[in-house]
Design a protein around this motif. Structure first.
Motif, short mmCIF file in Angstrom:
data_model
loop_
_atom_site.label_atom_id
_atom_site.label_comp_id
_atom_site.label_asym_id
_atom_site.label_seq_id
_atom_site.Cartn_x
_atom_site.Cartn_y
_atom_site.Cartn_z
N LEU A 205 0.82 -1.22 0.00
CA LEU A 205 0.00 0.00 0.00
C LEU A 205 0.85 1.27 0.00
CD1 LEU A 205 -3.08 -0.91 2.23
CD2 LEU A 205 -3.07 -0.36 -0.20
N GLY A 206 2.17 1.12 0.06
CA GLY A 206 3.06 2.26 -0.15
C GLY A 206 3.17 3.23 1.01
N ARG A 207 2.78 2.80 2.18
CA ARG A 207 2.94 3.67 3.36
C ARG A 207 3.12 2.79 4.59
NH1 ARG A 207 -1.55 4.09 6.79
NH2 ARG A 207 -3.54 3.37 5.98
N VAL A 208 3.58 3.41 5.68
CA VAL A 208 3.65 2.68 6.94
C VAL A 208 2.32 2.82 7.67
CG1 VAL A 208 6.14 2.95 7.14
CG2 VAL A 208 4.62 4.65 8.20
N GLY A 209 2.14 1.99 8.70
CA GLY A 209 0.92 2.06 9.49
C GLY A 209 0.99 3.16 10.54
N GLU A 210 -0.17 3.66 10.90
CA GLU A 210 -0.29 4.58 12.03
C GLU A 210 -1.05 3.84 13.14
OE1 GLU A 210 1.24 7.38 12.13
OE2 GLU A 210 1.86 7.29 10.03
N PRO A 211 -0.86 4.24 14.39
CA PRO A 211 -1.58 3.56 15.48
C PRO A 211 -3.09 3.46 15.24
CG PRO A 211 0.09 5.00 16.39
CD PRO A 211 0.09 5.25 14.90
N GLU A 212 -3.66 4.47 14.60
CA GLU A 212 -5.11 4.47 14.35
C GLU A 212 -5.51 3.37 13.37
OE1 GLU A 212 -3.10 7.13 14.25
OE2 GLU A 212 -3.78 8.06 16.15
N ASP A 213 -4.60 2.98 12.46
CA ASP A 213 -4.90 1.87 11.53
C ASP A 213 -5.12 0.57 12.30
OD1 ASP A 213 -4.55 3.24 9.02
OD2 ASP A 213 -2.39 3.19 9.36
N ILE A 214 -4.36 0.40 13.36
CA ILE A 214 -4.46 -0.83 14.15
C ILE A 214 -5.68 -0.74 15.08
CG2 ILE A 214 -3.20 -2.40 15.68
CD1 ILE A 214 -1.88 -1.80 12.87
N ALA A 215 -5.87 0.44 15.67
CA ALA A 215 -7.00 0.63 16.60
C ALA A 215 -8.34 0.36 15.90
CB ALA A 215 -6.97 2.05 17.16
N GLY A 216 -8.44 0.74 14.65
CA GLY A 216 -9.70 0.53 13.93
C GLY A 216 -10.04 -0.94 13.77
#
Ligand code: NAD
Length: 240
Positions: A205-216
């Protein structure tokens, strides 16, 4: 109606990073939330419970205070974690024990204390946090073993607790921008921005994850939409 109205959630490692984002997500959707951690960022929502998850008495006290002060316990998310990376020939007993104590013992203690309440009160949801490192990662003999162990614990807990209406699932993140990945960048001597850029290039997906990606995803697994999902490991890594 907000998805988690009337629900109480406890998040270990809720003082910063992925855990903090999870606390914020539950709070924004109507839950009452407690964060159990050794330290807390200034902007952590909810009840702060100073807790060392490796200590039985501390974990039991955190669960008891959540029940007493917030009126129950419907959701447990175990985010508390550390890294002590080293190649196998340099790994010390302390590196090994600290990682096992935090991830495996910490999750054992928290899930055991939480299930004692949930099984007596109609059920609940648990989400354990693994990692793509469970598939093997250079310099992480201890961490990869612990994170694979958490996947196995998820399966066993889901089998034992299913009859009590407790769903147990696991989220295995890829690279997420937090203090933990910043620590890795420092260890390998690469500026964090370059380290993130490199990780993004490796990610479909061409980007790193953010904490909110995991929280969702954690929130989804704790919602009624996921009520027939249990014992599963969901990789959240921007790719396969
Ligand atoms: P982080 O370092 O920002 O947060 C981890 C939190 O756990 C900290 O607040 C820390 O104080 C707490 N903690 C550590 N030991 C503890 C103890 N003994 N008792 C109570 N709290 C303790 O890191 P993060 O990236 O937010 O990591 C959260 C979880 O996600 C960890 O389990 C980590 O292994 C996992 N994970 C992270 C990534 C990533 O790329 N950041 C990837 C895969 C998995």
């Amino acid at each position: 109606m907000p998805r988690f109205e009337g629900k109480v959630a406890l998040v270990t490692g809720g003082g910063r990073g992925i855990g903090k984002a999870t606390v914020a997500r539950f709070a924004s959707e109507g839950a009452q939330v407690a964060a159990a951690d050794l330290a807390f960022d200034d902007d952590v929502d909810g009840l702060r419970l100073e807790t060392d998850v490796t200590q039985r008495a501390a974990v039991e006290a955190a669960v008891a205070r959540t029940v007493e002060e917030l009126g129950g316990l419907d959701i447990l998310v175990t985010c508390a974690g550390i890294i002590r990376d080293n190649l196998v020939h340099k790994m010390t007993d302390d590196d090994w024990e600290a990682v096992m104590a935090t991830h495996l013992r910490g999750t054992f203690l928290a899930t055991q204390a939480a299930q004692a309440h949930m099984t007596q009160h109609g059920g609940g949801k648990m989400v354990l946090i693994s990692s793509v490192s469970a598939l093997g990662n250079r310099g992480q003999l201890n961490y990869s073993a612990a994170k694979a162990g958490l996947q196995a614990m998820t399966k066993t807990l889901s089998i034992e607790l299913g009859r009590f209406n407790v769903n147990v699932n696991c989220v295995a993140p890829g690279f997420v921008s937090t203090a933990m990945t910043r620590q890795t960048a420092e260890r390998v001597g690469v500026p964090f921005e370059d380290f993130q850029k490199f990780a993004a290039e490796q990610t479909p997906l061409g980007r790193v994850g953010e904490p909110e990606d995991i929280a969702g995803v954690i929130a989804f697994l704790c919602s009624e939409d996921a009520s027939f999902v249990s014992g599963q490991v969901i990789y959240v890594r921007g790719g396969p």
